[in-house]
Design a protein around this motif. Structure first.
Motif: not given
Length: 90
Positions: A6-8, A16-17, A34-37, A43-45
């Protein structure tokens, strides 16, 4: 709980995630659901995103646009986000 997908993130045209699991759970402060992890871009992204932004700027695809066209593009972007504001806010 929301799924991890859900969080991209969008990096250089690729969705991507986020790659790093921070080991916690995001909570909605208004109701403590709770909304998510908890995740973070690696760092690469971040480096790839900065490189893509630098390339776009140096190639002139954004930097050479007249101000009026930049404003128009940002207004179109804002108009596309508006109907999804509540969803995006979560």
């Amino acid at each position: 709980m929301a799924s991890p997908g859900r969080y991209l993130q969008l990096v250089d045209g690729e969705i991507s995630v986020p790659g790093e699991d921070l080991g916690g759970v995001l909570e909605n402060p208004s109701d403590e659901s709770e909304l998510g992890p908890m995740r973070a871009s690696s760092a690469d992204s971040v480096e790839r995103a900065l490189a893509a932004a630098t390339t776009a700027w140096e190639e002139g695809s954004w930097s050479e646009l007249p101000g009026e066209q930049r404003v128009a593009g940002l207004e179109r972007f804002a108009a596309a986000l508006e109907p999804r504001a509540e969803e995006i806010a979560l």
